[in-house]
Design an enzyme around this catalytic site. Structure first.
Site, PDB file in Angstrom:
ATOM      1  N   ARG A  47      18.948   7.807 -21.868  1.00  0.00           N
ATOM      2  CA  ARG A  47      18.947   8.211 -19.949  1.00  0.00           C
ATOM      3  C   ARG A  47      20.019   7.254 -19.379  1.00  0.00           C
ATOM      4  O   ARG A  47      20.697   7.404 -17.940  1.00  0.00           O
ATOM      5  CB  ARG A  47      17.966   7.953 -19.673  1.00  0.00           C
ATOM      6  CG  ARG A  47      16.998   8.827 -19.595  1.00  0.00           C
ATOM      7  CD  ARG A  47      15.319   8.985 -19.636  1.00  0.00           C
ATOM      8  NE  ARG A  47      15.413   8.748 -17.671  1.00  0.00           N
ATOM      9  CZ  ARG A  47      14.935  10.272 -17.825  1.00  0.00           C
ATOM     10  NH1 ARG A  47      15.275  10.852 -18.210  1.00  0.00           N
ATOM     11  NH2 ARG A  47      15.073  10.507 -15.869  1.00  0.00           N
ATOM     12  N   TYR A  91      15.576  14.004 -31.501  1.00  0.00           N
ATOM     13  CA  TYR A  91      17.274  14.522 -31.160  1.00  0.00           C
ATOM     14  C   TYR A  91      18.193  13.203 -31.692  1.00  0.00           C
ATOM     15  O   TYR A  91      17.368  12.285 -30.725  1.00  0.00           O
ATOM     16  CB  TYR A  91      17.877  15.570 -30.447  1.00  0.00           C
ATOM     17  CG  TYR A  91      17.119  15.351 -29.439  1.00  0.00           C
ATOM     18  CD1 TYR A  91      17.448  14.680 -28.470  1.00  0.00           C
ATOM     19  CD2 TYR A  91      15.562  15.936 -28.698  1.00  0.00           C
ATOM     20  CE1 TYR A  91      17.627  13.997 -27.257  1.00  0.00           C
ATOM     21  CE2 TYR A  91      15.364  15.785 -26.972  1.00  0.00           C
ATOM     22  CZ  TYR A  91      16.363  14.657 -26.203  1.00  0.00           C
ATOM     23  OH  TYR A  91      15.525  14.674 -25.259  1.00  0.00           O
ATOM     24  N   ASP A 141      12.668  14.484  -8.831  1.00  0.00           N
ATOM     25  CA  ASP A 141      11.256  14.939  -9.277  1.00  0.00           C
ATOM     26  C   ASP A 141      10.252  14.942  -8.030  1.00  0.00           C
ATOM     27  O   ASP A 141       9.212  14.570  -7.812  1.00  0.00           O
ATOM     28  CB  ASP A 141      10.856  13.862 -10.242  1.00  0.00           C
ATOM     29  CG  ASP A 141      11.414  14.180 -11.780  1.00  0.00           C
ATOM     30  OD1 ASP A 141      11.409  15.592 -12.042  1.00  0.00           O
ATOM     31  OD2 ASP A 141      11.700  13.270 -12.673  1.00  0.00           O
TER      32      ASP A 141
END
Length: 394
Positions: free
Chosen positions: A105, A214, A291
Site C-alpha cells: 500500500r 502474493y 470506501d
C-alpha cells in the site's frame, strides 16, 4: 479556480486531490493522523486502476515498485489441487491496455503523496480529523476535532469505510459486518522457501475459509492473508493477534499454505465490512468517494481501483467548473459512478460466497463451472471489470 476540501489523506483522498489540482483547482487535504502514511499490506491493481494512475501522472512511479504477476491462481485448500488459473501476461496486457500487478500500500500511496507535495495547488494538513461540516449556497465549512475551521467551494469525503463525512451526509447507520475475519501479515521473502515462491496471486479456497498470498514491495515481501467465515459481528480493525491463534483457526490446510501461515509473525485481524449500494452519495456541495461512498469486500480486489476511478471522473467533471455549478457537477459524478461501483460491491460479495468459501455440493458445482474455462473465457468474464470504463478519463 475552485477551492476543494478533501477529508482523508489515504490513497483515495490523495488521488482526488491530485485530480482536482491537475484540473486547475486549489485543494486542502485534511488528514486525521499526525502524518500522511498508509497502513496495511498488499493491494492488487488491474489495468483500470493503472489507467487512472497514468491519467493522474503517477503510473510510472507505481509500476517501478509493483510486482507484475503472471497469473491469478485458485487452488483447493484441502487437497492442493489446482482449480483454475487466469494468465495475466502478454495477451492479457494487450487486451486490457495495462498490467495486473500487486504492490504494498505504501508503494501506491507514496507516489500520490509525492505528486501532491510537488503540486503548488495542494495543501496537506495532518492531525486534522474532520468532525462536522456545514454548507450553504455559497460554500462549505468544515470543523476539525481540535476546533479549527476550513472553508471551500466543495467537500469530498475520502475518509474511508468509517467515514465521518458519510455519517453526517447520509446518516445511514453502522457498517455491515459480513461475518468474515481476516488475518494479515507480511513475511520477508528470504524466509519463504523457494518452492513456495511464485510470481502470482495465489488463493487457496476451503469450506468457509481461504488463504491468499502474493509478492509485494518489489518482491521483497510476501503479503499473506487468511480469511475465516466465522460469523463475526464486531467491526474489529487492525487488532494484533498471536500466531498460535491464527494457526489454530485453520487446521485443515494443505501443507503448502499451512507452511506459509507458520512463517507469519506480526499478525493483525480485521472483521470485513461493507454496505449496500446507494443511489446517491452527494448532497449539495458535499460528496463522497472510494470506501466512503461504496465500501466493498476485498473479494473482487477492486477497492483501490474503484477509488482511483472515482478520483479521475470527479476531476474530469470539475475541470473548469464555476463555483455556481458545483452541485450540478457532483450530481453528474454520482450518475457516472453509481452503477459500476454498485455492481462491483455486489460482485465482491458473490465471489466470496461462490468462489472462495463454498463447501460440499456447492464446491463441486464451483469446480465443474471453472474446469472448462479457457484463457479467453476467463478474460471475457473480467472484461467489464478490468477494462477502462467508457468515458473514463475522456
Amino acid at each position: 479556480m475552485l477551492h476543494a476540501l478533501v477529508a482523508g489523506g489515504g490513497i483515495g483522498g490523495l488521488a482526488t486531490a491530485l485530480a482536482l489540482a491537475n484540473g486547475g483547482h486549489r485543494v486542502t487535504v485534511l488528514e486525521r493522523q499526525d502524518v500522511f502514511t498508509e497502513v496495511g499490506a498488499g493491494v492488487q491493481i488491474a489495468p483500470n486502476g493503472f489507467h487512472a494512475l497514468d491519467l493522474l501522472g503517477v503510473g510510472a512511479a507505481v509500476r517501478e515498485r509493483a510486482v507484475h504477476v503472471d497469473e491469478l491462481r485458485l487452488l483447493d485448500a484441502l487437497t492442493g489441487s489446482p482449480l483454475v488459473a487466469m494468465p495475466v501476461g502478454e495477451r492479457y496486457r494487450e487486451r486490457f491496455g495495462g498490467p495486473y500487478a500487486v504492490v504494498h500500500r505504501r508503494d501506491l500511496h507514496n507516489p500520490l503523496l509525492a505528486a501532491c507535495r510537488e503540486s503548488g495547488d495542494v495543501e496537506l494538513v495532518p492531525g486534522a480529523p474532520v468532525q462536522r461540516f456545514t454548507q450553504d449556497a455559497d460554500g462549505v465549512g468544515v470543523t476539525t476535532a481540535d476546533g479549527r475551521t476550513f472553508t471551500g467551494d466543495l467537500l469530498v469525503g475520502a475518509d474511508g469505510i468509517r467515514s465521518t463525512v458519510r455519517a453526517q451526509l447520509l446518516d445511514d447507520g453502522p457498517l455491515r459486518p459480513c461475518g468474515h475475519t481476516i488475518y494479515r501479515t507480511l513475511v520477508p521473502m528470504e524466509r519463504v522457501p523457494p518452492r513456495l515462491r511464485r510470481n502470482a496471486v495465489t488463493l487457496w479456497a476451503g469450506p468457509g475459509w481461504h488463504v491468499v498470498h502474493y509478492p509485494v514491495a518489489g518482491g521483497e515481501q510476501l503479503n499473506l492473508a487468511a480469511v475465516l467465515d466465522d460469523g463475526a459481528t464486531e467491526a474489529v480493525a487492525g487488532r494484533p493477534t498471536g500466531r498460535d491463534t491464527v494457526l489454530a483457526r485453520f487446521p485443515e490446510l494443505d501443507p503448502a499454505p499451512a507452511e506459509l501461515l507458520r512463517l507469519g509473525e506480526d499478525w493483525r485481524e480485521w472483521v470485513l465490512c461493507d454496505r449496500d449500494p446507494v443511489d446517491d452519495w452527494s448532497r449539495g456541495r458535499v460528496t463522497l468517494m472510494g470506501d466512503a461512498a461504496h465500501p466493498m469486500l476485498q473479494y473482487a480486489a477492486q477497492g483501490a481501483c474503484q477509488a482511483l476511478e472515482d478520483a479521475v471522473v470527479l476531476g474530469d467533471l470539475l475541470e473548469h467548473a464555476p463555483a455556481g455549478d458545483v452541485t450540478n457537477r457532483l450530481e453528474k459524478y454520482v450518475e457516472a459512478r453509481r452503477e459500476r461501483a454498485g455492481r462491483v460491491q455486489l460482485l465482491a460479495r458473490e465471489m466470496g460466497d461462490m468462489l472462495y468459501h463454498p463447501a460440499g455440493e456447492e464446491a463441486l458445482a464451483r469446480d465443474a463451472m471453472l474446469s472448462p474455462l479457457t484463457e479467453d473465457d476467463l478474460h471475457d468474464k473480467v472484461s467489464w471489470l478490468h477494462s477502462t470504463p467508457v468515458g473514463h478519463g475522456a
